[in-house]
Design an enzyme around this catalytic site. Structure first.
Site, PDB file in Angstrom:
ATOM      1  NE  ARG A 102      -3.503  -3.606   6.056  1.00 43.27           N
ATOM      2  CZ  ARG A 102      -2.446  -3.208   5.350  1.00 43.27           C
ATOM      3  NH1 ARG A 102      -1.447  -2.591   5.949  1.00 43.27           N
ATOM      4  NH2 ARG A 102      -2.373  -3.441   4.063  1.00 43.27           N
ATOM      5  NE  ARG A 105      -5.140  -1.041   2.829  1.00 41.42           N
ATOM      6  CZ  ARG A 105      -3.842  -0.845   2.680  1.00 41.42           C
ATOM      7  NH1 ARG A 105      -3.141  -0.315   3.634  1.00 41.42           N
ATOM      8  NH2 ARG A 105      -3.252  -1.194   1.555  1.00 41.42           N
ATOM      9  NE  ARG A 164      -2.194  -4.734  -1.376  1.00 39.73           N
ATOM     10  CZ  ARG A 164      -2.521  -4.733  -0.081  1.00 39.73           C
ATOM     11  NH1 ARG A 164      -3.545  -5.456   0.342  1.00 39.73           N
ATOM     12  NH2 ARG A 164      -1.832  -4.036   0.776  1.00 39.73           N
ATOM     13  NE  ARG A 186       3.649  -0.527  -3.729  1.00 40.98           N
ATOM     14  CZ  ARG A 186       3.069  -0.095  -2.606  1.00 40.98           C
ATOM     15  NH1 ARG A 186       3.146   1.169  -2.260  1.00 40.98           N
ATOM     16  NH2 ARG A 186       2.417  -0.933  -1.836  1.00 40.98           N
ATOM     17  CE  LYS A 242       5.636  -0.836   2.266  1.00 39.59           C
ATOM     18  NZ  LYS A 242       4.914  -2.126   2.243  1.00 39.59           N
TER      19      LYS A 242
HETATM   20  P1  AMP Z   1       0.072   0.623   0.316  1.00 43.71           P
HETATM   21  O1  AMP Z   1      -0.789   1.313   1.317  1.00 43.71           O
HETATM   22  O2  AMP Z   1       1.449   1.179   0.252  1.00 43.71           O
HETATM   23  O3  AMP Z   1       0.063  -0.876   0.465  1.00 43.71           O
HETATM   24  O4  AMP Z   1      -0.582   0.924  -1.114  1.00 43.71           O
HETATM   25  C1  AMP Z   1      -1.885   0.522  -1.424  1.00 43.71           C
HETATM   26  C2  AMP Z   1      -2.099   0.552  -2.931  1.00 43.71           C
HETATM   27  O5  AMP Z   1      -1.906   1.881  -3.417  1.00 43.71           O
HETATM   28  C3  AMP Z   1      -1.150  -0.307  -3.735  1.00 43.71           C
HETATM   29  O6  AMP Z   1      -1.548  -1.659  -3.802  1.00 43.71           O
HETATM   30  C4  AMP Z   1      -1.219   0.384  -5.099  1.00 43.71           C
HETATM   31  O7  AMP Z   1      -2.431   0.075  -5.766  1.00 43.71           O
HETATM   32  C5  AMP Z   1      -1.288   1.846  -4.695  1.00 43.71           C
HETATM   33  N1  AMP Z   1       0.073   2.413  -4.565  1.00 43.71           N
HETATM   34  C6  AMP Z   1       0.680   2.851  -3.432  1.00 43.71           C
HETATM   35  N2  AMP Z   1       1.910   3.284  -3.690  1.00 43.71           N
HETATM   36  C7  AMP Z   1       2.117   3.120  -5.015  1.00 43.71           C
HETATM   37  C8  AMP Z   1       3.211   3.353  -5.892  1.00 43.71           C
HETATM   38  N3  AMP Z   1       4.384   3.844  -5.443  1.00 43.71           N
HETATM   39  N4  AMP Z   1       3.045   3.059  -7.211  1.00 43.71           N
HETATM   40  C9  AMP Z   1       1.884   2.580  -7.674  1.00 43.71           C
HETATM   41  N5  AMP Z   1       0.826   2.304  -6.906  1.00 43.71           N
HETATM   42  C10 AMP Z   1       0.934   2.569  -5.587  1.00 43.71           C
END
Ligand code: AMP
Length: 202
Positions: A141, A147, A158, A102, A27
């Site tokens: 990654r 990360r 996740r 989400r 994404k």
């Molecule tokens: P991502 O980089 O989109 O995979 O997000 C990494 C982490 O950030 C996720 O596993 C959540 O802990 C938090 N996070 C990102 N976007 C959201 C969201 N819309 N709602 C809640 N937590 C989020």
């Protein structure tokens, strides 16, 4: 690229977009490319949280406690953050949201924000990938970028949280006729090309 158009019957270009898919679907990579072509900001809630974690802000300290476990940051916190981001000048002519909404609560919150702005969502781009591929990409990654939430245990969590809380949103947007599915298993360039086409297809 051909000028993409909205699916809501309007001939205006599609510029209010979501990109959804499981962690590791690509994404972030694709959002940056598509947003650049459309001259709209790619807004990644994960990136905003990570910037706050690096900056050791109050929000960052709170977010990190959830992120490191593979859990979602609470809706109220996330919704407020997105509301203020969407109010910024660069988002007034469109945006590509990556990683938000989400949860169903976030869908409702976003509906409210867009209703206030008088600008409905145009399209939801869904990256379709196989679970095994996603796990492999995330493990790689984690090794490359370090990360802190790309460890095998957190990855598993996740993916569970995605299946429980986020996958059901696809049905909601499907019912609104907004979803465009794209095969996320192809090469990065091929996926970008397919997204371009999905944006153009009415
Ligand atoms: P991502 O980089 O989109 O995979 O997000 C990494 C982490 O950030 C996720 O596993 C959540 O802990 C938090 N996070 C990102 N976007 C959201 C969201 N819309 N709602 C809640 N937590 C989020």
């Amino acid at each position: 690229m051909t000028t993409p158009t909205a699916s809501n019957g309007s001939t205006a270009p599609a510029r209010r977009l979501l990109i959804v898919g499981p962690p590791g679907a690509g994404k972030g990579t694709q959002a940056v490319r598509v947003a650049e072509e459309l001259s709209i900001p790619a807004i990644s809630t994960g990136d905003i949280f990570r910037a706050n974690v690096s900056g050791q802000t109050e929000l960052g300290v709170l977010a990190k406690s959830y992120m490191d476990k593979g859990e979602y940051v609470p809706d109220s916190v996330t919704n407020d953050m997105v509301r203020s981001r969407l109010a910024e000048a660069d988002a007034q002519d469109g945006f590509l949201l990556d990683g938000y909404p989400r949860t169903l609560d976030q869908v409702e919150a976003l509906d409210g924000m867009l209703a206030e702005l008088g600008t409905p969502l145009d399209l939801v781009l869904l990256l379709v990938v196989e679970q095994e591929e996603v796990v492999q990409r995330l493990v790689a990654r984690g090794a490359e970028q370090g990360r802190s939430d790309d460890t095998e245990e957190t990855i598993r969590r996740r993916l569970e949280v995605y299946a429980e809380q986020t996958a059901p949103l696809i049905d909601v947007y499907e019912q609104r006729g907004l979803v465009r599915r794209v095969d996320g298993m192809a090469s990065i360039d091929e996926v970008t090309a397919a997204l371009r086409e999905a944006l153009g297809a009415r």
